[in-house]
Design a protein around this motif. Structure first.
Motif, PDB file in Angstrom:
ATOM      1  N   ILE A 249     -17.723 -24.630 -48.697  1.00  9.56           N
ATOM      2  CA  ILE A 249     -16.985 -25.205 -47.579  1.00  9.56           C
ATOM      3  C   ILE A 249     -15.522 -25.349 -47.979  1.00  9.56           C
ATOM      4  O   ILE A 249     -15.221 -25.950 -49.006  1.00  9.56           O
ATOM      5  CB  ILE A 249     -17.552 -26.582 -47.180  1.00  9.56           C
TER       6      ILE A 249
ATOM      7  N   GLU B 283     -12.319 -25.174 -42.374  1.00 12.05           N
ATOM      8  CA  GLU B 283     -13.365 -25.754 -41.529  1.00 12.05           C
ATOM      9  C   GLU B 283     -12.740 -26.612 -40.434  1.00 12.05           C
ATOM     10  O   GLU B 283     -13.214 -26.630 -39.290  1.00 12.05           O
ATOM     11  CB  GLU B 283     -14.316 -26.587 -42.386  1.00 12.05           C
TER      12      GLU B 283
ATOM     13  N   ARG C 184     -17.748 -18.173 -40.216  1.00 10.81           N
ATOM     14  CA  ARG C 184     -18.222 -18.743 -41.485  1.00 10.81           C
ATOM     15  C   ARG C 184     -18.921 -17.685 -42.334  1.00 10.81           C
ATOM     16  O   ARG C 184     -18.737 -17.626 -43.547  1.00 10.81           O
ATOM     17  CB  ARG C 184     -19.192 -19.897 -41.206  1.00 10.81           C
TER      18      ARG C 184
END
Length: 590
Positions: A529, A534, A562
């Motif tokens: 992540i 994000e 993603r």
């Protein structure tokens, strides 16, 4: 090149230390050993380039100041008080037994009493903090009862060492007055300086640093920290006639009482590490390998006293005073070595003419041998425990009080290992707790460890980039590993170690850069992540939702980005398809 002697010598010393450190790491030895050997390589006693001893020695003085400043930053009377029943009798009896023994042995070698006394004092009280901390971290013991007892004992040794550093110069004076008068004057000067620092310093230095931090200038803050560390050390020496080490130690102790401790430590770390390395190199430069060949018997005997003598004496004290069994074994293993404070004591002895360089070399090599062997002694803890269990009378005597069990000794299963207790880690820990999922936190910040312990959350103190702490976290039995630390290099090492221990465990990790994201996936991360990217995806999602596009198609597009590792520079077929679906929906609505 001859016009830049300081720069040349710093560069050469760091090259030697770097090469020695690499060799030491390959051989799985403490880097300190490599730095010392690097100093030997550029010493006047070995072929090849010869470093300027005087120049490097002056740089080493800065290393001592930064090293003691760091000790002061971590100094805690509370830690000492919590383990006073172990630390005080332990330190006292080691001094009373080992110091006369070493003085007697070295006197038989023909050493003068002051020389013998300096080495005799170094053996019982100069346990290496660096080596002890690393071994405790590697064994997952640092935030357990045995680990706290070891740290408290080290704190007491720090105080004793500082006191001895004040008194050593008095042994070299040839004044007409009695020795007690000279000692009293030295102690009064040290007490006066300590009083000024603890009364005035605590009111001035933290306030000064706080105000400088408000300027939002990191450069000014760093300069201020260096000035406090070195300026206090020099002032202590110039105006009170006491050692640089004591001045720097008190400067760190003063800052330790403020809220700036963590920030100061992070900013001073590069200076401390660099100049401490130069300190170890300067020590290595004093070693004459040829000369030591004629003193192998003395080196071997001194090493035996350090390793075996301190080990057995600590073990016997644990039995006599009925310390908890685990604490006794850990203390015995950890105390069988000496390190940086022995070097500082020896360096001071050489500087005031009480210790010959040949004698210092014997102490130095004995210390190196003990540092090399000590990690292996820690690994024998289970065997030693089994042997003691076979002696019921001894085992019954030390098995009196319960020890806090190390996290690495708990049989964890189906738990989540969380590396880092920042804002992200804290949120994950809270959610897992509400869901009644077992979790274990690996953290390097002592204050955060205390906070977690107060909440009765299992923790391990350790650096995932430098120790085997994940072995004690039992990653091979975990349901998942979550790495939340912002340091990508440390995160990469954590991912590699976790993947080595468990090929199948899911590893969720935080990245800070696009390049780091790709590297973490390459190291074996299951999911990576990148918070900034994000956040950008969330903005896109909310924007499209505000424009009344279907939620399912928005999610399809976000998921496709993603899966492409957040690379928005080009459209993948999945992203193209998702956007076409969104556009088609808009067309159908119009």
């Amino acid at each position: 090149m001859h016009d830049l002697p300081i720069l040349v010598n710093i560069t050469v010393a760091l090259i030697a230390a770097f090469a020695g450190g690499i060799v030491a790491r390959v051989l799985k030895l403490p880097p300190t050993v490599g730095y010392l050997l690097g100093g030997v390589a550029i010493s006047p006693f070995t072929p090849g380039y010869i470093g300027d001893t005087n120049t490097i020695q002056q740089l080493a003085e800065m290393g001592i100041a930064f090293l003691m400043f760091g000790v002061g930053l971590h100094f805690s009377l509370q830690d000492l008080w919590e383990v006073r029943r172990i630390a005080f009798p332990g330190a006292l009896f080691q001094l009373l037994i080992l110091t006369p023994l070493v003085v007697l042995v070295t006197s038989l070698w023909g050493w003068s009493f002051p020389s013998a006394l300096i080495v005799g004092l170094a053996v019982p009280i100069a346990t290496s903090t660096v080596v002890m901390l690393r071994n405790l971290m590697d064994q997952g013991l640092l935030n357990t009862s045995p680990g706290k007892a070891a740290i408290g004992w080290l704190v007491l040794e720090d105080l004793i060492t500082v006191l001895i550093l004040v008194l050593i110069p008095t042994l070299s004076y040839h004044a007409s007055g009695p020795i007690w008068q000279t000692v009293a004057i030295a102690l009064l000067k040290a007490a006066a300086f300590a009083t000024i620092m603890l009364i005035a310093g605590t009111r001035v230095i933290p306030v000064l640093l706080s105000r400088i931090s408000l300027t939002a200038s990191r450069e000014l803050f760093i300069v201020a920290i260096v000035l406090v560390a070195l300026g206090t050390a020099i002032a202590a020496s110039a105006f009170f006639g006491i050692s640089l080490a004591l001045g720097a130690f008190l400067a760190g102790a003063v800052i330790n009482e403020s809220i700036l401790t963590q920030q100061v430590e992070s900013e001073i770390l590069p200076f401390r590490e660099t100049f401490t390395v130069l300190f170890f190199v300067s020590i290595g430069m004093l070693v004459n390998p040829i000369h030591l060949l004629g003193h192998l018997r003395e080196i071997a005997l001194l090493a035996v006293i350090i390793i075996v003598g301190k080990y057995l004496l600590t073990l016997l004290m644990g039995i006599a005073f009925r310390w908890p069994e685990r604490t006794t074994l850990v203390l015995a293993a950890g105390r069988g070595q000496i390190g940086e404070f022995a070097f500082i004591l020896g360096e001071t002895g050489v500087a005031v003419g009480l210790l010959a360089e040949e004698q210092y070399s014997i102490l130095l090599v004995g210390a190196i041998v003990s540092i090399i062997i000590n990690p292996f002694i820690f690994r024998t803890l289970p065997v030693t425990e089994q042997l003691l269990r076979k002696a019921p009378l001894l085992w019954a005597r030390i098995q009196q009080l319960p020890d806090q069990q190390a996290a690495g000794d708990v049989a964890y299963h189906d738990h989540v290992v969380i590396v880092g207790f920042g804002r992200v880690g804290e949120h994950i820990i809270k959610v897992l707790g509400l869901l009644h999922i077992p979790r274990l936190v690996v953290e390097l910040n002592v204050q955060r460890i205390h906070k977690l312990n107060q909440k009765q959350i299992p923790t391990l103190y350790g650096d995932v980039a430098n120790s085997d702490i994940l072995v004690h976290a039992q990653v091979d039995k975990a349901r998942a590993v979550v790495v939340t630390i912002p340091d990508e290099t440390a995160a990469e090492i954590a991912v590699m170690n976790a993947r080595r221990l468990s090929p199948a465990v899911p590893i969720i990790v935080r990245a800070t850069t696009q390049a780091g994201l790709h590297r973490l996936f390459a190291r074996g991360a299951t999911a990576v992540i990148q918070p900034e990217l994000e956040g950008g995806l969330e903005i896109v999602s909310l924007t499209l939702s505000a424009l009344d596009f279907p939620k399912e198609q928005i999610i399809e597009y976000i998921d496709s980005v993603r899966s492409d590792l957040y690379d928005t520079s080009k459209l993948t077929p999945a992203e193209q398809h998702a956007l076409e679906q969104i556009a088609a929906h808009r067309a159908s609505q119009t």
